[in-house]
Design an enzyme around this catalytic site. Structure first.
Site, PDB file in Angstrom:
ATOM      1  N   LEU A 101       0.942  -1.062  -0.112  1.00  0.00           N
ATOM      2  CA  LEU A 101       0.138  -0.033  -0.101  1.00  0.00           C
ATOM      3  C   LEU A 101       0.661   1.243  -0.227  1.00  0.00           C
ATOM      4  O   LEU A 101       1.900   1.297   0.681  1.00  0.00           O
ATOM      5  CB  LEU A 101      -0.983  -0.246   1.287  1.00  0.00           C
ATOM      6  CG  LEU A 101      -2.054  -0.935   1.282  1.00  0.00           C
ATOM      7  CD1 LEU A 101      -2.663  -1.110   2.818  1.00  0.00           C
ATOM      8  CD2 LEU A 101      -3.216  -0.744   0.169  1.00  0.00           C
ATOM      9  N   ASP A 102       0.561   2.273  -0.471  1.00  0.00           N
ATOM     10  CA  ASP A 102       1.365   3.542  -0.789  1.00  0.00           C
ATOM     11  C   ASP A 102       1.333   4.270   0.786  1.00  0.00           C
ATOM     12  O   ASP A 102       0.640   3.736   1.599  1.00  0.00           O
ATOM     13  CB  ASP A 102       1.080   4.541  -1.753  1.00  0.00           C
ATOM     14  CG  ASP A 102      -0.482   5.045  -1.706  1.00  0.00           C
ATOM     15  OD1 ASP A 102      -0.948   5.198  -0.456  1.00  0.00           O
ATOM     16  OD2 ASP A 102      -1.146   5.343  -2.788  1.00  0.00           O
ATOM     17  N   LYS A 103       2.095   5.252   0.793  1.00  0.00           N
ATOM     18  CA  LYS A 103       2.309   5.846   2.344  1.00  0.00           C
ATOM     19  C   LYS A 103       0.961   6.351   3.081  1.00  0.00           C
ATOM     20  O   LYS A 103       0.692   6.263   4.163  1.00  0.00           O
ATOM     21  CB  LYS A 103       3.376   6.956   2.289  1.00  0.00           C
ATOM     22  CG  LYS A 103       3.608   7.308   3.509  1.00  0.00           C
ATOM     23  CD  LYS A 103       4.825   8.160   3.489  1.00  0.00           C
ATOM     24  CE  LYS A 103       4.382   9.676   2.865  1.00  0.00           C
ATOM     25  NZ  LYS A 103       5.324  10.816   3.101  1.00  0.00           N
TER      26      LYS A 103
END
Length: 230
Positions: A101-103
Protein backbone atom coordinates in the site's frame (compact mmCIF):
# COMPACT_ATOMS: atom_id res chain seq x y z
CA UNK A 1 14.58 -27.76 -4.26
CA UNK A 2 14.50 -31.38 -5.41
CA UNK A 3 15.05 -33.85 -2.61
CA UNK A 4 17.88 -35.68 -4.39
CA UNK A 5 19.72 -32.39 -4.90
CA UNK A 6 19.35 -31.49 -1.24
CA UNK A 7 20.78 -34.86 -0.20
CA UNK A 8 23.63 -34.91 -2.71
CA UNK A 9 24.64 -31.43 -1.59
CA UNK A 10 25.47 -32.73 1.89
CA UNK A 11 29.15 -33.40 2.72
CA UNK A 12 28.50 -37.08 3.47
CA UNK A 13 26.79 -38.04 0.20
CA UNK A 14 27.13 -37.72 -3.52
CA UNK A 15 24.36 -38.18 -6.08
CA UNK A 16 24.69 -41.97 -6.11
CA UNK A 17 24.50 -42.14 -2.31
CA UNK A 18 21.41 -39.93 -2.35
CA UNK A 19 19.66 -42.23 -4.82
CA UNK A 20 20.50 -45.28 -2.71
CA UNK A 21 19.17 -43.64 0.46
CA UNK A 22 15.91 -42.87 -1.31
CA UNK A 23 15.52 -46.39 -2.73
CA UNK A 24 16.15 -47.89 0.70
CA UNK A 25 13.39 -45.76 2.23
CA UNK A 26 15.73 -44.12 4.70
CA UNK A 27 14.69 -40.54 3.88
CA UNK A 28 11.78 -38.84 5.66
CA UNK A 29 10.24 -35.48 4.86
CA UNK A 30 8.07 -34.20 7.69
CA UNK A 31 8.23 -37.74 9.14
CA UNK A 32 6.93 -39.31 5.93
CA UNK A 33 9.14 -41.71 3.95
CA UNK A 34 9.82 -40.30 0.48
CA UNK A 35 11.49 -42.35 -2.25
CA UNK A 36 11.17 -39.97 -5.22
CA UNK A 37 14.27 -37.88 -5.90
CA UNK A 38 12.26 -35.29 -7.82
CA UNK A 39 10.10 -34.59 -4.75
CA UNK A 40 10.14 -30.82 -4.12
CA UNK A 41 11.22 -29.83 -0.61
CA UNK A 42 10.37 -26.40 0.76
CA UNK A 43 12.49 -24.48 3.25
CA UNK A 44 9.82 -25.18 5.85
CA UNK A 45 10.05 -28.98 5.64
CA UNK A 46 12.10 -31.16 8.00
CA UNK A 47 14.28 -33.74 6.24
CA UNK A 48 15.85 -36.69 8.07
CA UNK A 49 17.98 -39.64 7.00
CA UNK A 50 17.72 -42.42 9.59
CA UNK A 51 18.29 -40.49 12.85
CA UNK A 52 20.28 -37.68 11.23
CA UNK A 53 18.65 -34.32 10.57
CA UNK A 54 19.51 -32.90 7.14
CA UNK A 55 17.18 -29.90 7.32
CA UNK A 56 15.39 -28.81 10.45
CA UNK A 57 12.83 -26.72 8.60
CA UNK A 58 11.94 -23.19 9.59
CA UNK A 59 8.55 -22.05 10.80
CA UNK A 60 6.29 -20.56 8.15
CA UNK A 61 4.93 -17.19 9.30
CA UNK A 62 1.75 -15.46 8.13
CA UNK A 63 0.49 -12.19 9.62
CA UNK A 64 -2.00 -9.44 8.93
CA UNK A 65 -1.33 -5.83 9.85
CA UNK A 66 -3.68 -2.88 9.95
CA UNK A 67 -1.42 -0.33 8.29
CA UNK A 68 -1.75 3.28 9.45
CA UNK A 69 -1.34 6.30 7.20
CA UNK A 70 2.20 7.67 6.99
CA UNK A 71 3.81 4.23 7.12
CA UNK A 72 5.54 2.90 4.01
CA UNK A 73 5.24 -0.66 2.76
CA UNK A 74 8.95 -1.44 2.84
CA UNK A 75 11.52 -3.32 4.86
CA UNK A 76 13.67 -0.22 5.38
CA UNK A 77 13.31 3.48 4.62
CA UNK A 78 15.65 6.33 5.59
CA UNK A 79 12.89 8.89 6.11
CA UNK A 80 9.64 7.19 7.12
CA UNK A 81 8.48 4.45 9.50
CA UNK A 82 7.97 1.13 7.76
CA UNK A 83 5.30 -1.53 8.14
CA UNK A 84 7.91 -3.97 9.41
CA UNK A 85 9.02 -1.50 12.10
CA UNK A 86 5.58 -1.98 13.70
CA UNK A 87 6.44 -5.63 14.40
CA UNK A 88 8.71 -7.12 17.07
CA UNK A 89 12.40 -6.98 16.19
CA UNK A 90 12.57 -10.78 15.96
CA UNK A 91 10.11 -10.76 13.02
CA UNK A 92 11.48 -7.82 11.05
CA UNK A 93 14.22 -9.76 9.25
CA UNK A 94 11.98 -12.79 8.60
CA UNK A 95 9.08 -11.29 6.70
CA UNK A 96 8.26 -9.59 3.43
CA UNK A 97 5.08 -7.76 2.40
CA UNK A 98 2.59 -9.48 0.13
CA UNK A 99 0.79 -6.66 -1.66
CA UNK A 100 1.93 -3.15 -0.84
CA UNK A 101 0.00 0.00 0.00
CA UNK A 102 1.29 3.51 -0.61
CA UNK A 103 2.22 5.73 2.32
CA UNK A 104 -1.13 7.54 2.56
CA UNK A 105 -3.27 4.39 2.26
CA UNK A 106 -4.42 2.31 5.22
CA UNK A 107 -5.75 -1.13 5.98
CA UNK A 108 -4.89 -4.73 5.31
CA UNK A 109 -1.28 -5.75 4.76
CA UNK A 110 -0.22 -9.39 4.63
CA UNK A 111 3.28 -10.34 5.73
CA UNK A 112 4.97 -13.72 5.36
CA UNK A 113 8.26 -15.54 4.85
CA UNK A 114 6.62 -17.92 2.37
CA UNK A 115 7.36 -16.62 -1.13
CA UNK A 116 5.16 -19.13 -2.95
CA UNK A 117 2.18 -18.24 -0.76
CA UNK A 118 2.62 -14.50 -1.29
CA UNK A 119 2.84 -14.92 -5.06
CA UNK A 120 -0.46 -16.78 -5.09
CA UNK A 121 -2.22 -13.69 -3.76
CA UNK A 122 -0.29 -10.92 -5.51
CA UNK A 123 0.35 -12.02 -9.10
CA UNK A 124 -2.01 -10.07 -11.41
CA UNK A 125 -2.58 -13.10 -13.63
CA UNK A 126 -4.31 -14.93 -10.77
CA UNK A 127 -7.02 -12.23 -10.53
CA UNK A 128 -7.38 -12.30 -6.74
CA UNK A 129 -10.01 -9.72 -5.70
CA UNK A 130 -8.95 -6.82 -3.47
CA UNK A 131 -11.58 -4.58 -1.91
CA UNK A 132 -11.04 -0.97 -0.84
CA UNK A 133 -13.09 1.69 0.88
CA UNK A 134 -12.46 4.79 -1.23
CA UNK A 135 -13.17 8.39 -0.25
CA UNK A 136 -13.24 10.98 -3.07
CA UNK A 137 -12.70 14.71 -3.08
CA UNK A 138 -15.76 15.31 -5.29
CA UNK A 139 -19.16 13.63 -5.71
CA UNK A 140 -18.92 10.35 -7.61
CA UNK A 141 -19.88 10.65 -11.26
CA UNK A 142 -22.98 8.52 -12.07
CA UNK A 143 -21.11 6.83 -14.93
CA UNK A 144 -18.18 5.65 -12.82
CA UNK A 145 -19.44 2.16 -11.99
CA UNK A 146 -20.23 1.37 -15.63
CA UNK A 147 -16.84 2.61 -16.87
CA UNK A 148 -14.98 0.64 -14.22
CA UNK A 149 -16.94 -2.50 -15.13
CA UNK A 150 -15.79 -2.09 -18.73
CA UNK A 151 -12.15 -1.58 -17.76
CA UNK A 152 -10.01 1.56 -17.94
CA UNK A 153 -7.28 1.84 -20.57
CA UNK A 154 -3.87 2.91 -19.26
CA UNK A 155 -1.86 4.36 -22.14
CA UNK A 156 1.50 4.20 -20.38
CA UNK A 157 1.37 0.41 -19.98
CA UNK A 158 -0.82 -0.15 -23.01
CA UNK A 159 -3.27 -2.27 -21.00
CA UNK A 160 -6.92 -2.20 -20.03
CA UNK A 161 -7.72 -2.97 -16.41
CA UNK A 162 -9.82 -5.99 -15.58
CA UNK A 163 -13.50 -5.21 -14.91
CA UNK A 164 -13.85 -3.68 -11.45
CA UNK A 165 -16.89 -3.61 -9.18
CA UNK A 166 -17.98 -0.30 -7.67
CA UNK A 167 -20.58 -0.08 -4.90
CA UNK A 168 -21.41 3.54 -4.15
CA UNK A 169 -22.02 4.15 -0.43
CA UNK A 170 -22.79 7.87 -0.50
CA UNK A 171 -21.95 10.91 -2.59
CA UNK A 172 -18.21 10.75 -1.84
CA UNK A 173 -17.53 7.17 -0.74
CA UNK A 174 -17.53 3.81 -2.50
CA UNK A 175 -16.42 0.25 -2.00
CA UNK A 176 -14.29 -0.83 -4.96
CA UNK A 177 -13.14 -4.36 -5.82
CA UNK A 178 -10.29 -4.74 -8.30
CA UNK A 179 -8.56 -7.86 -9.58
CA UNK A 180 -5.07 -6.48 -10.15
CA UNK A 181 -2.61 -4.35 -8.25
CA UNK A 182 -1.09 -1.97 -10.77
CA UNK A 183 0.81 1.17 -9.84
CA UNK A 184 -1.58 3.65 -8.17
CA UNK A 185 -4.36 1.87 -10.05
CA UNK A 186 -7.35 3.16 -8.09
CA UNK A 187 -6.14 6.76 -8.05
CA UNK A 188 -5.54 6.61 -11.80
CA UNK A 189 -8.96 5.07 -12.45
CA UNK A 190 -10.75 7.84 -10.58
CA UNK A 191 -8.38 10.31 -12.23
CA UNK A 192 -10.25 9.65 -15.48
CA UNK A 193 -13.18 11.43 -13.83
CA UNK A 194 -10.93 14.16 -12.42
CA UNK A 195 -11.91 13.05 -8.94
CA UNK A 196 -8.94 12.83 -6.54
CA UNK A 197 -8.83 10.00 -4.02
CA UNK A 198 -8.44 11.45 -0.53
CA UNK A 199 -8.79 8.21 1.42
CA UNK A 200 -7.98 4.61 0.52
CA UNK A 201 -8.45 1.76 2.98
CA UNK A 202 -7.94 -1.87 1.96
CA UNK A 203 -10.46 -4.23 3.52
CA UNK A 204 -9.80 -7.58 1.82
CA UNK A 205 -7.21 -9.48 -0.20
CA UNK A 206 -8.59 -12.61 -1.82
CA UNK A 207 -10.51 -14.51 0.86
CA UNK A 208 -8.79 -12.71 3.76
CA UNK A 209 -10.59 -9.82 5.48
CA UNK A 210 -8.96 -7.30 7.79
CA UNK A 211 -9.81 -8.19 11.39
CA UNK A 212 -12.13 -5.44 12.69
CA UNK A 213 -10.60 -5.83 16.15
CA UNK A 214 -7.18 -4.69 14.92
CA UNK A 215 -6.51 -1.03 15.60
CA UNK A 216 -4.25 0.96 13.28
CA UNK A 217 -0.70 -0.32 13.71
CA UNK A 218 -1.72 -3.62 15.28
CA UNK A 219 -1.12 -7.10 13.85
CA UNK A 220 -2.05 -10.72 14.44
CA UNK A 221 -1.10 -14.11 13.05
CA UNK A 222 -3.37 -15.57 10.41
CA UNK A 223 -5.54 -18.52 11.33
CA UNK A 224 -4.99 -21.90 9.67
CA UNK A 225 -8.22 -21.40 7.70
CA UNK A 226 -7.01 -18.03 6.38
CA UNK A 227 -3.65 -19.46 5.36
CA UNK A 228 -5.06 -22.44 3.51
CA UNK A 229 -7.74 -20.32 1.78
CA UNK A 230 -5.06 -18.75 -0.46
Amino acid sequence: MRLDRLLSGQPSWNRRHAQLLLIQGRVRVNNEVIRQGEYEVSQFASVDVDDQSVQHGKAALYLMLNKPAGVVSATTDPEHPTALSLLPQSLQTELHIAGRLDKASTGLLLLTNDGLWSRRITEPELKKPKTYLVTLANPIDPGTAERFAQGIYFEYEGITTSPAQLQQLDSHRARLTIFEGRYHQIKRMFGRFRNPVVGLHRETMGPITLDPLLKAGEYRYLTKAEITAI
